[in-house]
Design an enzyme around this catalytic site. Structure first.
Site, PDB file in Angstrom:
ATOM      1  N   HIS A   5      68.609  39.330  89.499  1.00 17.98           N
ATOM      2  CA  HIS A   5      68.698  37.547  89.334  1.00 17.98           C
ATOM      3  C   HIS A   5      69.452  37.857  88.178  1.00 17.98           C
ATOM      4  O   HIS A   5      69.448  36.307  87.320  1.00 17.98           O
ATOM      5  CB  HIS A   5      67.598  37.133  89.368  1.00 17.98           C
ATOM      6  CG  HIS A   5      66.486  37.369  90.775  1.00 17.98           C
ATOM      7  ND1 HIS A   5      65.477  38.705  90.325  1.00 17.98           N
ATOM      8  CD2 HIS A   5      65.870  36.351  91.498  1.00 17.98           C
ATOM      9  CE1 HIS A   5      64.800  38.351  91.967  1.00 17.98           C
ATOM     10  NE2 HIS A   5      65.235  37.305  92.148  1.00 17.98           N
ATOM     11  N   GLY A  21      62.350  26.858  78.730  1.00 20.82           N
ATOM     12  CA  GLY A  21      62.431  26.865  81.025  1.00 20.82           C
ATOM     13  C   GLY A  21      63.973  26.465  80.976  1.00 20.82           C
ATOM     14  O   GLY A  21      64.170  26.846  81.736  1.00 20.82           O
ATOM     15  N   ARG A  25      68.687  23.593  78.238  1.00 16.55           N
ATOM     16  CA  ARG A  25      68.162  24.084  76.851  1.00 16.55           C
ATOM     17  C   ARG A  25      68.616  25.521  75.843  1.00 16.55           C
ATOM     18  O   ARG A  25      68.975  26.082  74.887  1.00 16.55           O
ATOM     19  CB  ARG A  25      66.875  24.010  76.838  1.00 16.55           C
ATOM     20  CG  ARG A  25      66.299  23.724  75.689  1.00 16.55           C
ATOM     21  CD  ARG A  25      66.114  22.868  74.547  1.00 16.55           C
ATOM     22  NE  ARG A  25      65.666  21.891  74.849  1.00 16.55           N
ATOM     23  CZ  ARG A  25      65.257  21.191  74.169  1.00 16.55           C
ATOM     24  NH1 ARG A  25      63.701  21.837  73.918  1.00 16.55           N
ATOM     25  NH2 ARG A  25      65.603  19.042  74.259  1.00 16.55           N
ATOM     26  N   ARG A  44      72.371  32.296  89.814  1.00 14.56           N
ATOM     27  CA  ARG A  44      71.325  30.120  90.301  1.00 14.56           C
ATOM     28  C   ARG A  44      71.811  29.613  89.394  1.00 14.56           C
ATOM     29  O   ARG A  44      70.517  28.242  88.664  1.00 14.56           O
ATOM     30  CB  ARG A  44      70.239  30.956  90.754  1.00 14.56           C
ATOM     31  CG  ARG A  44      69.840  31.634  91.797  1.00 14.56           C
ATOM     32  CD  ARG A  44      68.475  32.232  92.444  1.00 14.56           C
ATOM     33  NE  ARG A  44      68.648  32.835  93.290  1.00 14.56           N
ATOM     34  CZ  ARG A  44      67.235  32.829  94.361  1.00 14.56           C
ATOM     35  NH1 ARG A  44      66.967  32.067  94.184  1.00 14.56           N
ATOM     36  NH2 ARG A  44      67.442  33.113  95.349  1.00 14.56           N
ATOM     37  N   ARG A  88      59.190  32.941  74.406  1.00 11.54           N
ATOM     38  CA  ARG A  88      59.037  31.607  75.336  1.00 11.54           C
ATOM     39  C   ARG A  88      59.051  30.514  74.829  1.00 11.54           C
ATOM     40  O   ARG A  88      57.968  30.272  73.419  1.00 11.54           O
ATOM     41  CB  ARG A  88      57.802  31.207  75.898  1.00 11.54           C
ATOM     42  CG  ARG A  88      57.574  29.896  77.058  1.00 11.54           C
ATOM     43  CD  ARG A  88      57.052  30.199  78.147  1.00 11.54           C
ATOM     44  NE  ARG A  88      56.388  29.286  78.110  1.00 11.54           N
ATOM     45  CZ  ARG A  88      57.067  27.548  78.395  1.00 11.54           C
ATOM     46  NH1 ARG A  88      58.142  27.332  78.360  1.00 11.54           N
ATOM     47  NH2 ARG A  88      56.699  26.681  78.842  1.00 11.54           N
ATOM     48  N   SER A  91      57.568  23.122  76.073  1.00 10.77           N
ATOM     49  CA  SER A  91      56.870  22.469  76.051  1.00 10.77           C
ATOM     50  C   SER A  91      55.358  21.933  76.138  1.00 10.77           C
ATOM     51  O   SER A  91      55.417  23.275  77.329  1.00 10.77           O
ATOM     52  CB  SER A  91      58.051  21.065  76.466  1.00 10.77           C
ATOM     53  OG  SER A  91      57.660  20.986  77.525  1.00 10.77           O
ATOM     54  N   GLU A 185      50.389  24.242  79.856  1.00 11.69           N
ATOM     55  CA  GLU A 185      52.083  24.609  80.225  1.00 11.69           C
ATOM     56  C   GLU A 185      51.783  25.615  81.225  1.00 11.69           C
ATOM     57  O   GLU A 185      50.900  25.419  81.923  1.00 11.69           O
ATOM     58  CB  GLU A 185      52.824  25.018  79.042  1.00 11.69           C
ATOM     59  CG  GLU A 185      52.311  26.678  78.966  1.00 11.69           C
ATOM     60  CD  GLU A 185      52.556  27.827  78.583  1.00 11.69           C
ATOM     61  OE1 GLU A 185      54.289  28.526  79.004  1.00 11.69           O
ATOM     62  OE2 GLU A 185      51.309  28.269  79.469  1.00 11.69           O
ATOM     63  N   MET A 186      53.120  26.214  81.865  1.00 10.98           N
ATOM     64  CA  MET A 186      53.326  26.926  83.113  1.00 10.98           C
ATOM     65  C   MET A 186      53.559  28.413  83.644  1.00 10.98           C
ATOM     66  O   MET A 186      54.400  28.282  84.225  1.00 10.98           O
ATOM     67  CB  MET A 186      54.244  26.056  83.845  1.00 10.98           C
ATOM     68  CG  MET A 186      53.221  24.361  84.407  1.00 10.98           C
ATOM     69  SD  MET A 186      53.870  22.831  85.081  1.00 10.98           S
ATOM     70  CE  MET A 186      53.111  23.445  86.149  1.00 10.98           C
ATOM     71  N   GLU A 187      53.511  29.172  82.218  1.00  9.34           N
ATOM     72  CA  GLU A 187      54.595  30.232  82.373  1.00  9.34           C
ATOM     73  C   GLU A 187      54.231  31.401  81.384  1.00  9.34           C
ATOM     74  O   GLU A 187      53.999  32.540  81.743  1.00  9.34           O
ATOM     75  CB  GLU A 187      55.910  30.247  81.479  1.00  9.34           C
ATOM     76  CG  GLU A 187      57.156  29.146  82.728  1.00  9.34           C
ATOM     77  CD  GLU A 187      57.254  27.472  82.331  1.00  9.34           C
ATOM     78  OE1 GLU A 187      56.143  26.968  81.025  1.00  9.34           O
ATOM     79  OE2 GLU A 187      57.239  27.056  83.396  1.00  9.34           O
ATOM     80  N   SER A 209      54.324  17.761  74.231  1.00 10.04           N
ATOM     81  CA  SER A 209      55.084  16.790  74.511  1.00 10.04           C
ATOM     82  C   SER A 209      54.478  15.565  75.181  1.00 10.04           C
ATOM     83  O   SER A 209      55.555  14.704  75.056  1.00 10.04           O
ATOM     84  CB  SER A 209      55.992  17.029  74.979  1.00 10.04           C
ATOM     85  OG  SER A 209      55.139  17.818  76.712  1.00 10.04           O
ATOM     86  N   ASP A 210      53.684  14.968  75.691  1.00 17.52           N
ATOM     87  CA  ASP A 210      52.770  14.717  76.067  1.00 17.52           C
ATOM     88  C   ASP A 210      51.224  14.960  76.213  1.00 17.52           C
ATOM     89  O   ASP A 210      50.850  16.210  75.335  1.00 17.52           O
ATOM     90  CB  ASP A 210      53.068  14.442  77.594  1.00 17.52           C
ATOM     91  CG  ASP A 210      52.333  15.638  77.975  1.00 17.52           C
ATOM     92  OD1 ASP A 210      53.561  16.788  78.093  1.00 17.52           O
ATOM     93  OD2 ASP A 210      51.758  15.730  78.983  1.00 17.52           O
ATOM     94  N   ARG A 223      61.565  13.281  68.587  1.00 14.48           N
ATOM     95  CA  ARG A 223      60.779  14.859  69.856  1.00 14.48           C
ATOM     96  C   ARG A 223      62.301  15.361  69.176  1.00 14.48           C
ATOM     97  O   ARG A 223      61.824  16.879  68.829  1.00 14.48           O
ATOM     98  CB  ARG A 223      61.398  14.136  70.703  1.00 14.48           C
ATOM     99  CG  ARG A 223      60.995  13.324  71.706  1.00 14.48           C
ATOM    100  CD  ARG A 223      61.158  13.537  72.963  1.00 14.48           C
ATOM    101  NE  ARG A 223      61.837  12.295  73.546  1.00 14.48           N
ATOM    102  CZ  ARG A 223      62.292  11.251  73.100  1.00 14.48           C
ATOM    103  NH1 ARG A 223      60.650   9.734  73.037  1.00 14.48           N
ATOM    104  NH2 ARG A 223      62.485  10.386  73.398  1.00 14.48           N
TER     105      ARG A 223
END
Ligand code: ADE
Length: 239
Positions: A5, A21, A25, A44, A88, A91, A185-187, A209-210, A223
């Site tokens: 990858h 992410g 960015r 990718r 990492r 947000s 978050e997700m990671e 961020s929210d 932001r």
């Protein structure tokens, strides 16, 4: 020596990699903050760059969204490119008034319902931890620059769009009240799990961020400032 990858050659990455992410960015960060930048991978569209910040080599590469994605890229960077530190930079959605929009959060631990660590190494804990050494460096960087960090556990979720439910307390109130999660978050759970099994270092800085608790109107300027604060902390640390 490409990996499945990543198309970079051995030695193309610095010992420290910042991972947002979004690969675009990563490009923006490289173009805006680094000198002597070269692109080192594009498989990718997951762009990675190496350059210098204040004379020190540093890389920045997208992780993609979610634990399977950051699991792949961080594993290959640690294992095959001799990367020592991954931070990492992302947000998050806030679960509490203690973490306000645009605050910068330093993760103390990542709590998750994810199976990533169990499948990857048989680790069946539901929390993984960042490197204290890296967190100390990030704290020192923030202090030196007068940037406030909010510290606490974060929730690494496998699901962004959850089906509405009338359950009380809500799933996120439980994570906040029973596990001390400031935000979602997700990671990071997978990133910290990989670092642990490979004997490497990982940390996570997030901008809020929210919010799940206070719907506020935000401006582009706010932001941008919060993103810049997080970048100053990440780049100003002496790795
Ligand atoms: N990243 C930023 N906001 C988020 C949210 N609400 N849920 C999961 N990840 C996020």
């Amino acid at each position: 020596m490409a990996t499945p990858h990543i198309s970079a050659e051995k030695g193309d990455f610095a010992k420290t990699v910042l991972m947002p992410g979004d690969p675009l960015r990563a490009k923006f960060i490289a173009d805006t903050f680094l000198k002597d930048v070269r692109q080192v991978t594009d498989v990718r569209g997951m762009l990675g760059f190496t350059g210098t910040y204040e004379g020190r080599p540093i890389s920045v590469m997208g992780s993609g969204m979610g634990m399977p994605s950051i699991g792949i890229y961080s594993y290959e960077l640690f294992k095959f490119y001799d990367v020592d530190n991954i931070i990492r930079i992302g947000s998050a959605g806030s679960y509490t008034a203690d973490a306000k929009l645009f605050d910068t959060v330093l993760a103390a631990g990542a709590v998750s319902e994810s199976n990533y660590a169990r499948v990857q190494s048989g680790n069946d804990h539901d929390i993984t931890f960042p490197s204290e050494t890296l967190n100390d460096k990030l704290r020192a960087s923030a202090k030196k620059q007068g940037i406030k960090l909010i510290e606490g556990n974060i929730h690494s979720s496998d699901v962004f769009y959850r089906q509405p439910s009338d359950a009380k307390p809500t799933y996120w109130e439980l994570l906040r009240d029973e596990r001390g999660c400031l935000c979602v978050e997700m990671e990071s759970f997978a990133l910290f799990a990989n670092a642990e099994v490979l004997g490497k270092n990982a940390a996570c800085l997030l901008t809020i961020s929210d919010s799940f608790v206070s719907p506020e109107i935000t401006t582009a300027e706010q932001r941008q400032k919060s993103f810049t604060d997080m970048m100053k902390v990440a780049l100003g640390a002496e790795y």
